[in-house]
Scaffold this motif. Sequence first.
Motif, PDB file in Angstrom:
ATOM      1  N   GLU A 269       0.726  -1.143  -0.024  1.00  0.00           N
ATOM      2  CA  GLU A 269       0.000   0.036  -0.157  1.00  0.00           C
ATOM      3  C   GLU A 269       0.713   1.283   0.188  1.00  0.00           C
ATOM      4  O   GLU A 269       1.684   1.319   0.476  1.00  0.00           O
ATOM      5  N   PHE A 270       0.685   2.291  -0.827  1.00  0.00           N
ATOM      6  CA  PHE A 270       1.373   3.492  -0.840  1.00  0.00           C
ATOM      7  C   PHE A 270       0.341   4.649  -1.127  1.00  0.00           C
ATOM      8  O   PHE A 270      -0.776   4.509  -1.822  1.00  0.00           O
ATOM      9  N   MET A 271       0.689   5.858  -0.715  1.00  0.00           N
ATOM     10  CA  MET A 271       0.120   7.083  -0.761  1.00  0.00           C
ATOM     11  C   MET A 271       1.228   7.986  -1.576  1.00  0.00           C
ATOM     12  O   MET A 271       2.222   8.038  -1.501  1.00  0.00           O
ATOM     13  N   GLU A 272       0.264   8.789  -2.305  1.00  0.00           N
ATOM     14  CA  GLU A 272       0.918   9.701  -3.304  1.00  0.00           C
ATOM     15  C   GLU A 272       0.190  10.856  -3.822  1.00  0.00           C
ATOM     16  O   GLU A 272      -0.997  10.927  -3.452  1.00  0.00           O
ATOM     17  N   GLN A 296      -3.818  10.305  -3.050  1.00  0.00           N
ATOM     18  CA  GLN A 296      -4.353   8.922  -3.671  1.00  0.00           C
ATOM     19  C   GLN A 296      -3.515   8.049  -2.857  1.00  0.00           C
ATOM     20  O   GLN A 296      -2.372   8.134  -2.527  1.00  0.00           O
ATOM     21  N   LEU A 297      -4.650   7.067  -2.530  1.00  0.00           N
ATOM     22  CA  LEU A 297      -3.961   5.788  -1.983  1.00  0.00           C
ATOM     23  C   LEU A 297      -4.025   4.592  -2.907  1.00  0.00           C
ATOM     24  O   LEU A 297      -5.355   4.464  -3.298  1.00  0.00           O
ATOM     25  N   CYS A 298      -3.059   3.586  -2.992  1.00  0.00           N
ATOM     26  CA  CYS A 298      -3.219   2.704  -4.048  1.00  0.00           C
ATOM     27  C   CYS A 298      -2.632   1.435  -3.110  1.00  0.00           C
ATOM     28  O   CYS A 298      -1.852   1.392  -2.448  1.00  0.00           O
ATOM     29  N   SER A 299      -3.214   0.274  -3.555  1.00  0.00           N
ATOM     30  CA  SER A 299      -2.949  -0.838  -2.831  1.00  0.00           C
ATOM     31  C   SER A 299      -3.553  -1.965  -3.875  1.00  0.00           C
ATOM     32  O   SER A 299      -4.312  -2.013  -4.806  1.00  0.00           O
ATOM     33  N   GLY A 300      -2.651  -3.246  -3.601  1.00  0.00           N
ATOM     34  CA  GLY A 300      -3.008  -4.653  -4.347  1.00  0.00           C
ATOM     35  C   GLY A 300      -2.642  -4.490  -5.835  1.00  0.00           C
ATOM     36  O   GLY A 300      -3.182  -5.003  -6.796  1.00  0.00           O
ATOM     37  N   VAL A 301      -1.369  -3.779  -5.943  1.00  0.00           N
ATOM     38  CA  VAL A 301      -0.945  -3.864  -7.421  1.00  0.00           C
ATOM     39  C   VAL A 301       0.064  -4.731  -7.520  1.00  0.00           C
ATOM     40  O   VAL A 301       0.699  -5.168  -8.770  1.00  0.00           O
ATOM     41  N   ASP A 302       0.166  -5.865  -6.656  1.00  0.00           N
ATOM     42  CA  ASP A 302       0.876  -7.238  -6.990  1.00  0.00           C
ATOM     43  C   ASP A 302       0.418  -8.176  -7.452  1.00  0.00           C
ATOM     44  O   ASP A 302      -0.711  -8.793  -6.886  1.00  0.00           O
ATOM     45  N   GLU A 303       0.399  -8.424  -8.675  1.00  0.00           N
ATOM     46  CA  GLU A 303      -0.648  -9.489  -9.427  1.00  0.00           C
ATOM     47  C   GLU A 303      -0.114 -10.933  -8.965  1.00  0.00           C
ATOM     48  O   GLU A 303      -1.082 -11.665  -9.331  1.00  0.00           O
ATOM     49  N   ASN A 304       0.828 -11.229  -8.384  1.00  0.00           N
ATOM     50  CA  ASN A 304       1.036 -12.352  -7.864  1.00  0.00           C
ATOM     51  C   ASN A 304       0.622 -12.918  -6.468  1.00  0.00           C
ATOM     52  O   ASN A 304       0.636 -13.937  -5.816  1.00  0.00           O
TER      53      ASN A 304
END
Length: 453
Positions: A269-272, A296-304
């Motif tokens: 999870e990362f914020m930008e 913006q808050l983004c999480s779950g970008v690891d497709e594996n």
Amino acid sequence: MQLYAPTTLAPARDFWLLRYTSVLEDGSLVVCERSLNNTQNGPTMPPVQNFVRAEMLPSGYLIRACEGGGSIIHVVDHMELEPWSVPEVLRPLYESSTLLAQKTTMAALRHLRQISQDVSQPNATGWGRRPAALRALSQRLSKGFNEAVNGFTDEGWSMLESDGIDDVTLLVNSSPSKMMGVNLSYPNGFPSVSNAVLCAKASMLLQNVPPAILLRFLREHRSEWADSSIDAYSAAAIKAGPCSLPVSRAGSFGGQVILPLAHTIEHEEFMEVIKLENMGHYRDDMIMPVDIFLLQLCSGVDENAIGTCAELVFAPIDASFSDDAPILPSGFRIIPLDSGMDTPSPNRTLDLASALEVGPTGNRASGDNASNSGNRKSVMTIAFQFAFEMHLQENVAAMARQYVRSIIASVQRVALALSPSNFGSHAGFRPPPGSPEAQTLARWICQSYRCVI
């Protein structure tokens, strides 16, 4: 206890719990809880509007001290979420132990690890010099988005009439508690003119596209789905002074700059801060170029990752970036629907705690899980909030409904381009490594050759 619903397709859950806390002889701390019901001669709680009563079986925490400092935490989550009350396509979200572990158990462990890191190694944390303040902003984004998705009546939300097509749901909220986050006084002494918030939300089923890849594309290519004039309106609506309704104009989307702000230990999870440069904002019959900032808050970008929910939540902010700045979150949530996750596999460890290993291999599934990602279904939930003046409700409602429908069409187009099925129906075929853009370009080239042949 109440749990937000992850989509707009099923109601939220609540629990009527008995909790017991005790300190054991060896100094360990134990917290146990379970649901109360009539068979245990306990008090009863009437049903709550907008909620389905779920059951928590014996669950809890055991915290033991470690030699040399620190502690070990054991977590048990055991819930009966009444899957009979949701559409059949969503039942894996309410039946899968793997999804429960990812959404609840692992999330709690990661949160505890992050707090421990912030306290013990403040200089090494990914949340900068003010981890508590940044974490509070992250929680405000998540909470605001969940409130928009659920739209509880006791929080002031009321539904607007449909235009005859039930693909997009509109809610409006003019309660004082909601507007406290928008109607703040600014340095010039004037409060925001907006006195209500409208939410447009929808859920859609996606097939054959990994949630992480789709989310990364939406994050990195905002111009593919966003309307710059509506971005400008959303930013102006929470500021002092009146703002006109947006007028869509081609070619008004400027550049996008992503400024990293903070991230968790495992980077899940990362914020930008997103800077949208030279946005063409239509105001007083003139196009005024302005810079817009989004938190913006983004999480779950690891497709594996196994069963990970992918989220992209953002809100316009003032350039001053003050701690008490109003936040009105909007965004996307993509949840994989895979009832086969709980099928034992010799190549996948059954100890989910091992997924907490820090590093590039942490929280990864085996190759057989990743290779089948193209054959899975997922549900995307979209929710956008707009501050507005009450006398403009009909106009803003029409704008919001049309905007969300255009976003749905854009997402469907992008999902089709990113789907591994566009490569062909070869069993076991895995997309090549690389960015979503490279994969999309490769698919389009393959399709063009088919057309020529």
